[in-house]
Design a protein around this motif. Structure first.
Motif, PDB file in Angstrom:
ATOM      1  N   ASN A  40       0.830  -1.208   0.000  1.00 31.59           N
ATOM      2  CA  ASN A  40       0.000   0.000   0.000  1.00 31.59           C
ATOM      3  C   ASN A  40       0.862   1.255   0.000  1.00 31.59           C
ATOM      4  O   ASN A  40       0.608   2.211  -0.736  1.00 31.59           O
ATOM      5  CB  ASN A  40      -0.903   0.000   1.235  1.00 31.59           C
ATOM      6  N   LEU A  78      -7.460   3.186  -5.184  1.00 27.08           N
ATOM      7  CA  LEU A  78      -7.280   1.726  -5.209  1.00 27.08           C
ATOM      8  C   LEU A  78      -6.763   1.219  -3.874  1.00 27.08           C
ATOM      9  O   LEU A  78      -7.141   0.146  -3.418  1.00 27.08           O
ATOM     10  CB  LEU A  78      -6.345   1.337  -6.352  1.00 27.08           C
ATOM     11  N   THR A  81      -9.457   0.736  -1.305  1.00 25.02           N
ATOM     12  CA  THR A  81     -10.097  -0.571  -1.451  1.00 25.02           C
ATOM     13  C   THR A  81      -9.230  -1.671  -0.861  1.00 25.02           C
ATOM     14  O   THR A  81      -9.715  -2.547  -0.149  1.00 25.02           O
ATOM     15  CB  THR A  81     -10.359  -0.838  -2.936  1.00 25.02           C
ATOM     16  N   SER A  82      -7.931  -1.583  -1.156  1.00 22.41           N
ATOM     17  CA  SER A  82      -7.013  -2.656  -0.761  1.00 22.41           C
ATOM     18  C   SER A  82      -6.881  -2.775   0.755  1.00 22.41           C
ATOM     19  O   SER A  82      -6.770  -3.875   1.289  1.00 22.41           O
ATOM     20  CB  SER A  82      -5.660  -2.391  -1.393  1.00 22.41           C
TER      21      SER A  82
ATOM     22  N   ILE B 138     -13.900   6.394  -6.366  1.00 20.14           N
ATOM     23  CA  ILE B 138     -14.356   5.156  -5.731  1.00 20.14           C
ATOM     24  C   ILE B 138     -15.824   4.909  -6.007  1.00 20.14           C
ATOM     25  O   ILE B 138     -16.227   3.801  -6.362  1.00 20.14           O
ATOM     26  CB  ILE B 138     -14.113   5.235  -4.208  1.00 20.14           C
ATOM     27  N   ARG B 142     -15.233   4.241 -10.684  1.00 22.43           N
ATOM     28  CA  ARG B 142     -14.905   2.830 -10.499  1.00 22.43           C
ATOM     29  C   ARG B 142     -15.816   2.198  -9.473  1.00 22.43           C
ATOM     30  O   ARG B 142     -15.392   1.540  -8.536  1.00 22.43           O
ATOM     31  CB  ARG B 142     -13.436   2.703 -10.077  1.00 22.43           C
ATOM     32  N   ASP B 145     -15.612  -1.626  -8.766  1.00 24.34           N
ATOM     33  CA  ASP B 145     -14.550  -2.044  -7.851  1.00 24.34           C
ATOM     34  C   ASP B 145     -15.069  -2.078  -6.426  1.00 24.34           C
ATOM     35  O   ASP B 145     -14.810  -3.016  -5.673  1.00 24.34           O
ATOM     36  CB  ASP B 145     -13.377  -1.066  -7.912  1.00 24.34           C
ATOM     37  N   GLU B 149     -15.369  -5.051  -3.755  1.00 21.86           N
ATOM     38  CA  GLU B 149     -14.791  -4.944  -2.410  1.00 21.86           C
ATOM     39  C   GLU B 149     -15.814  -5.331  -1.352  1.00 21.86           C
ATOM     40  O   GLU B 149     -15.515  -6.097  -0.419  1.00 21.86           O
ATOM     41  CB  GLU B 149     -14.314  -3.511  -2.186  1.00 21.86           C
TER      42      GLU B 149
END
Lengths: 117, 177
Positions: A40, A78, A81-82, B138, B142, B145, B149
């Motif tokens: 990250n 991203l 989310t991760s 977010i 997207r 995604d 999640e």
């Protein structure tokens, strides 16, 4: 300024080392968390702009200046989310570790002989 | 400069977390590494990520302490057999090789390659109405995604609940083991 990327890679390598070498299940879970942090952090480091500001547009701010100054928002989205997915993975791994402890009475992976297929 | 000091602190914390004998102090050292990551995010212009990281870090620390407290206090000192160590040596060599190639290719620190995201930055406010570009990406650009999640999070929590349940829904005559 390549040093900062190299330090991040060292953190990643420590995580890999812990996963492969350690025998305690909790240590393996901790190594996985460290691996997660390193990946990250690497994404955020790639998206950083020198003297950059957060990609949040304030009221009354000049748009051209905002576009020129903001850091890269795509890796941040991203990584957001991760991080949450990493929490889910950690919860699942801890649940499996608690179950294995109830069954075998130890966290030592070498003593869980019945798992061999 | 402060970032480098923070990264060295995190590397030291992770080495302590892996090498200390006491499991509870290992978990707390991992928590220190997570807090260091959070401060790094704050300094790199990502306050949203820092907030999320802090919340997630606290939760996972609590969960890990729940797993370790009042359990296995015997120390596991023996290392794995030689095959594992050889494997980790080979992997480290390959990793160093490929990361050297990768470090030569990526843009230098402080000059990001903003190809797709420049479009998002320029048109995000007009197209989505969100002044925070990260939320615009977010939840709008997207959004699928985020749906994935949420699915992954649901599956993980459902799996954890199934694993931690005391009694399975078995019939009385089926004995365990």
């Amino acid at each position: 300024m390549m040093l900062i990327y190299v330090l991040c890679m060292i953190l990643f390598a420590i995580g890999i080392y812990g996963i492969v070498v350690k025998k305690n299940l909790v240590k393996i879970i901790i190594s996985f968390c460290i691996l997660d942090y390193a990946v990250n952090l690497f994404f955020i480091l790639i998206g950083y702009k020198k003297d950059g500001i957060a990609p949040i547009m304030m009221p009354g701010q000049d748009k051209a200046q905002f576009v020129a100054q903001t850091v890269d928002p795509l890796p941040q989205a991203l990584v957001l989310t991760s991080i949450v997915i990493g929490l889910g993975i950690t919860i699942l791994m801890v649940a499996i570790a608690i179950r294995l402890y109830d069954k075998y009475g130890t966290f030592d992976v070498m003593k869980m002989r019945k798992l061999k297929g | 400069m402060l970032l480098i000091i923070l990264l060295i602190f995190m590397i030291a914390g992770s080495i302590i977390a892996l090498e200390t004998k006491n499991l509870l102090s290992a978990v707390i050292a991992a928590g220190a590494v997570g807090a260091g990551v959070c401060i790094c995010f704050l300094m790199l212009g990502a306050p949203d990520i820092a907030i999320t990281q802090m919340a997630v870090e606290t939760l996972s620390l609590v969960i890990l302490i729940r797993a370790t407290i009042s359990r296995d206090l015997t120390h596991i000192t023996a290392q794995r057999e030689a095959g594992g160590l050889v494997a980790v040596g080979v992997f480290m060599a390959v990793f160093v090789l490929f990361s050297t190639f990768a470090l030569m290719e990526i843009p230098p620190f402080g000059k990001p390659l903003m190809t797709v995201s420049s479009y998002y930055v320029q048109n995000g406010l007009a197209q989505t109405g969100a002044s925070n570009i990260i939320s615009a990406i977010i939840l709008d650009y997207r959004g699928y995604d985020t749906l994935g999640e949420a699915t992954i999070l649901f599956v993980a929590v459902a799996g954890a609940i199934v694993l931690l349940r005391k009694k399975g829904r078995k019939k009385a005559e089926e004995k365990d083991e």
